[in-house]
Write a protein that holds these residues in place. Structure first.
Motif, short mmCIF file in Angstrom:
data_model
loop_
_atom_site.label_atom_id
_atom_site.label_comp_id
_atom_site.label_asym_id
_atom_site.label_seq_id
_atom_site.Cartn_x
_atom_site.Cartn_y
_atom_site.Cartn_z
N LEU A 46 0.83 -1.20 0.00
CA LEU A 46 0.00 0.00 0.00
C LEU A 46 0.86 1.25 0.00
CD1 LEU A 46 -2.67 1.54 0.14
CD2 LEU A 46 -2.60 1.23 2.63
N ILE A 47 1.87 1.30 0.85
CA ILE A 47 2.74 2.48 0.92
C ILE A 47 3.44 2.70 -0.42
CG2 ILE A 47 4.78 3.46 2.05
CD1 ILE A 47 2.27 3.38 3.82
N THR A 48 3.91 1.64 -1.03
CA THR A 48 4.58 1.74 -2.34
C THR A 48 3.61 2.24 -3.40
OG1 THR A 48 6.12 -0.02 -1.75
CG2 THR A 48 5.87 0.47 -4.09
N ASN A 49 2.40 1.73 -3.38
CA ASN A 49 1.38 2.14 -4.35
C ASN A 49 1.04 3.62 -4.17
OD1 ASN A 49 -1.34 2.47 -5.59
ND2 ASN A 49 -1.07 0.29 -6.02
N LEU A 50 0.87 4.05 -2.92
CA LEU A 50 0.58 5.47 -2.65
C LEU A 50 1.74 6.35 -3.11
CD1 LEU A 50 -0.98 5.11 0.90
CD2 LEU A 50 -2.16 6.01 -1.12
N ARG A 51 2.96 5.93 -2.80
CA ARG A 51 4.14 6.71 -3.22
C ARG A 51 4.19 6.83 -4.74
NH1 ARG A 51 9.84 3.98 -2.93
NH2 ARG A 51 8.75 2.76 -4.50
N ASP A 52 3.98 5.72 -5.43
CA ASP A 52 4.05 5.74 -6.90
C ASP A 52 2.99 6.66 -7.50
OD1 ASP A 52 6.13 3.95 -6.65
OD2 ASP A 52 4.96 2.20 -7.29
#
Length: 76
Positions: A46-52
């Motif tokens: 989730l954090i990676t998806n939000l960052r991207d």
């Protein structure tokens, strides 16, 4: 500990509901369910998806670097 998990669940759900897309909202709901059921979960996807998504919106360079999480424990 139950109160801390509940606060974390609510925080993740509210923040993602405000700034996330449909996929991220579904991911947040699953994280919330895992926290409720197991007391642990992996928030990295989730954090990676939000960052991207955020980097794309801001027209910043893409990155594949892993996000580092720090954990602190109170020493008695």
């Amino acid at each position: 500990m139950d109160l801390l998990i509940e606060i974390l669940r609510n925080s993740i759900t509210v923040i993602v509901a405000v700034i996330g897309n449909n996929q991220q909202i579904k991911m947040a709901k699953e994280i919330s369910k895992q926290l409720q059921d197991n007391g642990v979960t992996d928030i990295q996807p989730l954090i990676t998806n939000l960052r991207d998504s955020l980097r794309e919106e801001l027209r910043l360079e893409k990155t594949n670097e892993k996000i580092v999480h720090l954990r602190f424990r109170k020493v008695k």
